[in-house]
Structure formats: structure tokens, C-alpha cells
Write a protein that holds these residues in place. Structure first.
Motif, mmCIF file in Angstrom:
data_model
loop_
_atom_site.group_PDB
_atom_site.id
_atom_site.type_symbol
_atom_site.label_atom_id
_atom_site.label_comp_id
_atom_site.label_asym_id
_atom_site.label_seq_id
_atom_site.Cartn_x
_atom_site.Cartn_y
_atom_site.Cartn_z
ATOM 1 N N ILE A 1 -18.868 -18.897 17.816
ATOM 2 C CA ILE A 1 -19.168 -20.327 17.769
ATOM 3 C C ILE A 1 -18.054 -21.069 18.500
ATOM 4 N N TRP A 2 -18.436 -21.795 19.527
ATOM 5 C CA TRP A 2 -17.515 -22.574 20.365
ATOM 6 C C TRP A 2 -17.477 -24.000 19.841
ATOM 7 N N PHE A 3 -16.275 -24.539 19.721
ATOM 8 C CA PHE A 3 -16.126 -25.935 19.315
ATOM 9 C C PHE A 3 -15.284 -26.693 20.325
ATOM 10 N N ARG A 4 -15.620 -27.945 20.508
ATOM 11 C CA ARG A 4 -14.672 -28.895 21.092
ATOM 12 C C ARG A 4 -14.297 -29.848 19.966
ATOM 13 N N THR A 5 -13.032 -29.813 19.573
ATOM 14 C CA THR A 5 -12.589 -30.574 18.405
ATOM 15 C C THR A 5 -12.149 -31.985 18.756
ATOM 16 N N ALA A 6 -11.965 -32.267 20.042
ATOM 17 C CA ALA A 6 -11.574 -33.580 20.574
ATOM 18 C C ALA A 6 -10.089 -33.883 20.405
ATOM 19 N N ALA A 7 -9.387 -33.133 19.566
ATOM 20 C CA ALA A 7 -7.957 -33.364 19.374
ATOM 21 C C ALA A 7 -7.345 -32.137 18.707
ATOM 22 N N PRO A 8 -6.036 -31.920 18.879
ATOM 23 C CA PRO A 8 -5.378 -30.833 18.152
ATOM 24 C C PRO A 8 -5.407 -31.104 16.647
ATOM 25 N N GLY A 9 -5.229 -30.047 15.875
ATOM 26 C CA GLY A 9 -5.189 -30.206 14.424
ATOM 27 C C GLY A 9 -5.623 -28.947 13.711
ATOM 28 N N ASP A 10 -5.730 -29.054 12.389
ATOM 29 C CA ASP A 10 -6.196 -27.953 11.546
ATOM 30 C C ASP A 10 -7.653 -28.217 11.174
ATOM 31 N N PHE A 11 -8.466 -27.165 11.280
ATOM 32 C CA PHE A 11 -9.899 -27.310 11.061
ATOM 33 C C PHE A 11 -10.411 -26.163 10.206
ATOM 34 N N ILE A 12 -11.612 -26.351 9.672
ATOM 35 C CA ILE A 12 -12.258 -25.312 8.869
ATOM 36 C C ILE A 12 -13.719 -25.217 9.287
ATOM 37 N N LEU A 13 -14.125 -23.998 9.640
ATOM 38 C CA LEU A 13 -15.542 -23.730 9.876
ATOM 39 C C LEU A 13 -16.172 -23.394 8.536
ATOM 40 N N LEU A 14 -17.193 -24.145 8.173
ATOM 41 C CA LEU A 14 -17.938 -23.915 6.938
ATOM 42 C C LEU A 14 -19.265 -23.267 7.302
ATOM 43 N N LEU A 15 -19.602 -22.152 6.651
ATOM 44 C CA LEU A 15 -20.775 -21.364 7.023
ATOM 45 C C LEU A 15 -21.450 -20.824 5.772
ATOM 46 N N TYR A 16 -22.782 -20.893 5.737
ATOM 47 C CA TYR A 16 -23.505 -20.359 4.580
ATOM 48 C C TYR A 16 -24.947 -20.038 4.963
ATOM 49 N N PRO A 17 -25.610 -19.099 4.251
ATOM 50 C CA PRO A 17 -27.009 -18.781 4.528
ATOM 51 C C PRO A 17 -27.899 -19.983 4.204
ATOM 52 N N ALA A 18 -28.812 -20.298 5.101
ATOM 53 C CA ALA A 18 -29.660 -21.473 4.912
ATOM 54 C C ALA A 18 -30.504 -21.368 3.654
ATOM 55 N N GLU A 19 -30.926 -20.157 3.312
ATOM 56 C CA GLU A 19 -31.804 -20.000 2.151
ATOM 57 C C GLU A 19 -31.108 -20.363 0.841
ATOM 58 N N SER A 20 -29.779 -20.399 0.861
ATOM 59 C CA SER A 20 -29.046 -20.759 -0.361
ATOM 60 C C SER A 20 -29.023 -22.273 -0.598
ATOM 61 N N ASP A 21 -29.490 -23.031 0.367
ATOM 62 C CA ASP A 21 -29.471 -24.491 0.256
ATOM 63 C C ASP A 21 -30.781 -25.054 0.839
ATOM 64 N N PRO A 22 -31.907 -24.733 0.229
ATOM 65 C CA PRO A 22 -33.195 -25.133 0.809
ATOM 66 C C PRO A 22 -33.365 -26.634 0.963
ATOM 67 N N GLU A 23 -32.684 -27.418 0.153
ATOM 68 C CA GLU A 23 -32.806 -28.873 0.264
ATOM 69 C C GLU A 23 -31.725 -29.475 1.151
ATOM 70 N N GLN A 24 -30.869 -28.625 1.674
ATOM 71 C CA GLN A 24 -29.837 -29.054 2.623
ATOM 72 C C GLN A 24 -28.975 -30.190 2.051
ATOM 73 N N ARG A 25 -28.441 -29.945 0.886
ATOM 74 C CA ARG A 25 -27.676 -30.984 0.202
ATOM 75 C C ARG A 25 -26.185 -30.664 0.106
#
Length: 565
Positions: A34-58
């Protein structure tokens, strides 16, 4: 840097430039880049999860502006992958490789970080970002192919207009429809940006305007040129529909000439005799700046280095890993394999031989073909941005004619594989492809470049082999190139090439287009479906209501690999 675009706010972009962005790159059944352009230096976190675990996308609702401590309240199945961007040396671009994924599972993701002192979701707050991993075994697969993204037009009033961008909305609709079936990835087949596409945004025109030599210091520097190329990518990829496609489907890219300049590598550069250097550099501006021929060659090389660097940052970095400086690569899954030939990184018409791919790349490609087992790999696709079969050789080799000179076609003609300067290399490529076909591999060439779509069936009856060439170009640039016009008006529907094979043209389309290729190993079928655009008139069209662009299938061709005697 005096001539840098890094902080330049008056560039005449008619659309917002890329700021935060994501691209899903090389994906397998267990990993994803997964490629990101963060727009600025800093500390970041990629958050990732299976879609089926959040069917209502909340899951991310309420996370628009929250402290890092709030991340502890996320469900345990949400992966948190921290990373840092230290500085701007890569234009705040970074690639994160995620592993331990499951086959054929849809994942949602978001980018969390701090901006202007506020910690929040930077990517994923406006919609759900998602992608799907590949299946573990052989199954039906389809992929989309596009090329030549040039959505700008010079206005008669001196500005820049956006044109034809509805094609990307149509593209996303088709991708979504095929996603429900078996769409696995997307191929960007070249000219993902145009460094010289329109006068107001042409960085080569800008180079001619600012080049100078002061106290033996030649300017501009390579770093300044790097900022120009980055500006091109950020402008061309700043559209919402482009970002939606890139961030939702594994996308593989290979460049063509316009990521550098029109006809890159096909200009004749000789100190004596014919020299195209002063078609790149304006003679009057060269004299005014008191530059030598050597100075111009140095500036040309700096532009090359800058273009290579930014191509790696924005495109090649999310392709499969390759050794430094190598841009050709391959992907395989289940019943198919795809090889992406780099037709620009080593292209140089001034060399004595092997002017397009070069000997090392040709050897890699031939070895790759040889190791493919037809019992495992049924379908082989070879991406070469410039079509191998396009025009009659007598036309291609007229690059020294008065007509070619008047139409400024010389470098375009020398770009073509059929040009006599490339005879040995073309024959070596076709020998390898037909050899693979004789071993039982179903071989197809995928190409773009020419702003025309066409399907050719090529047969070597003596050896009992068939290969196809599928050309899809351009997705947003619907102004035909002269070469596209020649293809549509001077090449017969069928005939025999100088290399001895029979060819038959099965389709031709000259407006904006993209394509979907589908493989079904059970039915042993490959289909090539070409899409264009069509608009449905709104009942109140002309009264402030716009017509709606819809998907429109131009042609659907089943590929027949049998040899008809």
C-alpha cells in the motif's frame, strides 16, 4: 531553489492537486503493498481489518479528530501498523507491505496521523477504502487495462480546461461491476501522466524558459527538475475518480514516453549530421542563455535522472520489488502470468543495436518465458506500451520524409517496433512469443500509446502458433495521434507482415476507451472487452441538468488460439 515547484502556488492546474493519497499496489493471496502520500513528515499508523468484521462500516466513525490514545478503543481485529516519514526526500511517499493476509478476502484500511497539530484519520474519513486479496489457486480472473491519461486541453483564452474526465467515472463503474465477479487487478499501461501534455503545464517548455548559465553554474539543477515532475504527478492524479480507482484495486504500472517527454529515447542526438537536440531545446533560447551543445545534453540528462527518480517514487515503488534500476517485472497467480516490459528506461535510438529493451532485459524476458509450464500457466500476457504490430513498415520508415518532418512525426515513427532500426530486436521478441505459443501457452500482447484501440490476431501457420495483440488507448485523451489515424486509414484488415506471419484485425475504435480481459480456465476461454463512453440525455438537458455518462461496451471478442489451416 529558484525554479522549484515545491512551494509554487501559481501553477495553472484547473483541478486540486494530490495531497493525501493511497494506491494499492502488488497484491498476492497473502500480501499487499500500500503506497501512501502523507503530505508531510511525521508518525503514522496504517489501520487494516477484514471488511466482513464491520458490515455496517462504523469502525472509524467519530475518528475525524481524536488523540492517539483513542486507538486503544478500536476492536482487536483491527491491525495497527506504525511507520514514519522522516522528511520530504521522497515527496512524503512511502510503501507499506502488509503480510499474513488471507486469500480472496476484502480488507478495509485507513491512514491515521497528525496534521496541523490534530491527530485524525487522514485517509479513510470520507469513504471506506478497501481492496481484495487474490485467490490461492486457479480460478476465473479478470483485470482491467488502461493507458494514456491526459485530461487537459489548452484554452483559447490561455488557461487549461479539464476534458473527458467522465471516462474515469465510467471506468470505476465498470470496475465495480466486475469486482462483484472476479476482477483481480488493474494495469496502467503507460503515459499515466504527461510531462509535456499541454502548453500551460509543459515542464519542457518551462525548462526552455528558465535554463541559464551563470558564472559557469548551469541551471536549473536536478533537484529543481524533480519538483517539476512531482508537480506533474500531483496534478494528473489529483482527480477524485483517479484516486478512487488507484486506492481500491491492486494497480500495476509501467511507464511510456510521456512520463519523461514525447518520444523519449527516439530522438537522434549526433554532433554531426542530423541532430534532434534543437527540437527539444529552442535554438533562440539556447543562444540567449549562451549554452553550448554540451550544456544542453547535461540538462537533458538531469531531466532524465529527475524523471527516473519520480517514476520510482510514484509508480514503480508499489510494483513488485526489482533490483535497483530495473523496471521490467512479472506477476503470476493461478492460471496466468504477466510480464511488464520496460520500453523506456533503456530506449536509445542512437545505440548500435537492441535500442528498445536492451540485451539484458531481452535475456531476462526470454528466460522467464522458457521457465513457464503450460500445464500450470495457461495464459501469458506481455505488456509493451508501444504496440508491436501497428502500421505498415513502409509508413513507419518514412521518418526522414518531408511529410514526417512537417507533422513532427519523426520520433513517433522511430518509436514504432516496425521501424527498420528495430528489426532485429522485434524479430527476437516475436520469435520468443511465437516459440512460447508453440509450446502451448496462450500468448497475448497488451499495449497502449497510440490513442487508438485495436485487436490483432497474428498467426505463424508454418509453425502452428497464434498470438494476439490487444491495444487500449487512451482513457482520457480522445484527440487521435497521427499514428492512430494512420492505423485506422492505411493498415488493411488482414495481410502478411514482413516477418512472415499473417495478421487479421478484429476490432478498431478511435475514441476514449479502456478494456477488461477475462480468463476462465474451466471453459478455457479468454475474452477481451472494450469499453467506451456514451451519454444518456437528461429530460431537462440544457436547463442546468447534465447528461449522464454510462458504461458502453464497444466490443467483446473471444480469443481463439487454434491455428486455422
Amino acid at each position: 531553489m529558484k525554479n522549484s515547484f515545491v512551494y509554487k502556488n501559481d501553477r495553472p492546474w484547473p483541478n486540486p492537486r494530490l495531497k493525501h493519497a493511497a494506491i494499492v499496489g502488488h497484491t498476492t493471496d497473502a500480501t499487499a503493498k500500500i503506497w501512501f502520500r502523507t503530505a508531510a513528515p511525521g508518525d503514522f499508523i496504517l489501520l487494516l481489518y477484514p471488511a466482513e468484521s464491520d458490515p455496517e462500516q462504523r469502525i472509524f466513525k467519530g475518528f475525524k479528530a481524536v488523540p492517539y490514545s483513542r486507538l486503544n478503543t478500536l476492536p482487536s481485529h483491527v491491525q495497527k501498523i506504525p511507520f514514519s516519514v522522516k522528511d520530504y526526500r521522497s515527496d512524503s511517499t512511502v510503501v507499506i507491505t502488509v503480510d499474513n493476509l488471507s486469500p480472496l478476502v476484502e480488507y478495509c484500511y485507513a491512514l491515521y496521523g497528525e496534521e496541523n497539530g490534530v491527530a485524525r484519520i487522514l485517509i479513510g474519513q470520507d469513504r471506506v477504502y478497501r481492496f481484495r486479496t487474490l485467490p490461492a489457486g486457479a480460478s476465473s480472473h479478470s483485470f482491467a487495462f488502461y493507458s494514456c491519461h491526459m485530461p487537459y486541453q489548452h484554452s483559447i483564452f490561455g488557461g487549461t480546461n479539464v476534458v473527458n474526465m467522465e471516462m474515469w467515472s465510467v471506468f470505476n463503474e465498470v470496475l465495480d461491476r466486475h469486482r462483484q465477479q472476479d476482477l483481480r487487478f488493474v494495469i496502467g499501461g503507460g503515459d499515466q501522466v504527461y510531462a509535456d501534455g499541454v502548453q500551460t503545464l509543459d515542464i519542457w517548455k518551462y525548462l526552455n524558459a528558465v535554463m541559464t548559465k551563470n558564472r559557469n553554474v548551469l541551471l536549473p539543477s536536478k533537484d529543481e527538475m524533480v519538483s517539476w515532475y512531482r508537480d506533474i504527478y500531483r496534478g494528473y492524479w489529483g482527480f477524485s475518480a483517479v484516486k478512487d480507482a488507484f486506492s481500491s484495486y491492486p494497480t500495476y504500472m509501467i511507464w511510456d514516453d510521456h512520463e519523461l517527454k514525447d518520444g523519449w529515447g527516439s530522438d537522434i542526438l549526433k554532433a554531426k549530421g542530423r541532430d534532434d537536440l534543437y527540437e527539444i531545446f529552442n535554438r533562440s533560447k539556447v543562444r540567449k542563455a549562451k549554452l553550448s551543445r554540451g550544456d544542453c545534453l547535461e540538462l537533458l540528462d538531469r531531466m532524465r535522472q529527475a524523471a527516473f527518480q519520480v517514476y520510482e517514487e510514484y509508480q514503480h515503488s508499489h510494483n513488485p520489488d526489482t533490483p535497483p534500476g530495473q523496471y521490467d517485472y512479472a506477476i503470476s497467480s493461478g492460471c496466468y502470468s504477466v510480464y511488464f516490459l520496460d520500453g523506456r528506461g533503456r530506449r536509445d535510438v542512437n545505440k548500435g543495436a537492441m535500442r528498445i529493451l536492451g540485451p539484458e532485459q531481452m535475456r531476462r524476458f526470454e528466460a522467464w518465458l522458457q521457465q513457464l509450464d503450460p500445464a500450470i500457466t495457461k495464459y501469458v500476457f506481455v505488456v509493451t506500451a508501444v504496440p508491436v504490430l501497428h502500421m505498415m513498415p513502409v509508413l513507419v520508415n518514412a521518418d526522414d520524409s518531408v511529410l514526417a518532418d512537417m507533422a513532427d512525426l519523426q520520433d513517433d515513427l522511430r518509436d514504432a517496433w516496425e521501424h527498420n532500426k528495430h528489426n532485429a530486436e522485434r524479430r527476437a521478441l516475436l520469435k520468443a512469443l511465437f516459440g512460447a505459443a508453440r509450446r502451448g501457452l496462450r500468448v497475448s500482447i497488451l499495449s497502449g500509446d497510440v490513442h487508438t484501440s485495436a485487436v490483432f490476431r497474428m498467426v505463424d501457420k508454418d509453425q502452428g502458433a497464434v498470438i494476439y495483440q490487444l491495444t487500449s488507448s487512451a482513457i482520457t485523451y480522445n484527440k487521435p495521434r497521427m499514428l492512430g489515424w494512420i492505423l485506422g486509414n492505411t493498415v488493411p484488415d488482414e495481410g502478411k507482415s514482413e516477418d512472415g506471419y499473417r495478421f487479421e484485425r478484429l476490432a478498431l475504435y478511435t475514441d476514449s476507451n479502456f478494456s477488461v480481459v477475462r480468463m476462465d480456465p474451466v471453459a478455457d476461454e479468454v475474452t477481451f472487452q472494450l469499453y467506451g463512453k456514451q451519454k444518456v440525455a437528461h429530460p431537462d438537458s440544457g436547463k442546468g441538468k447534465e447528461d449522464k455518462p454510462i458504461t458502453h461496451s464497444i466490443a467483446k471478442i473471444k480469443l481463439d488460439f487454434s491455428v486455422r489451416r
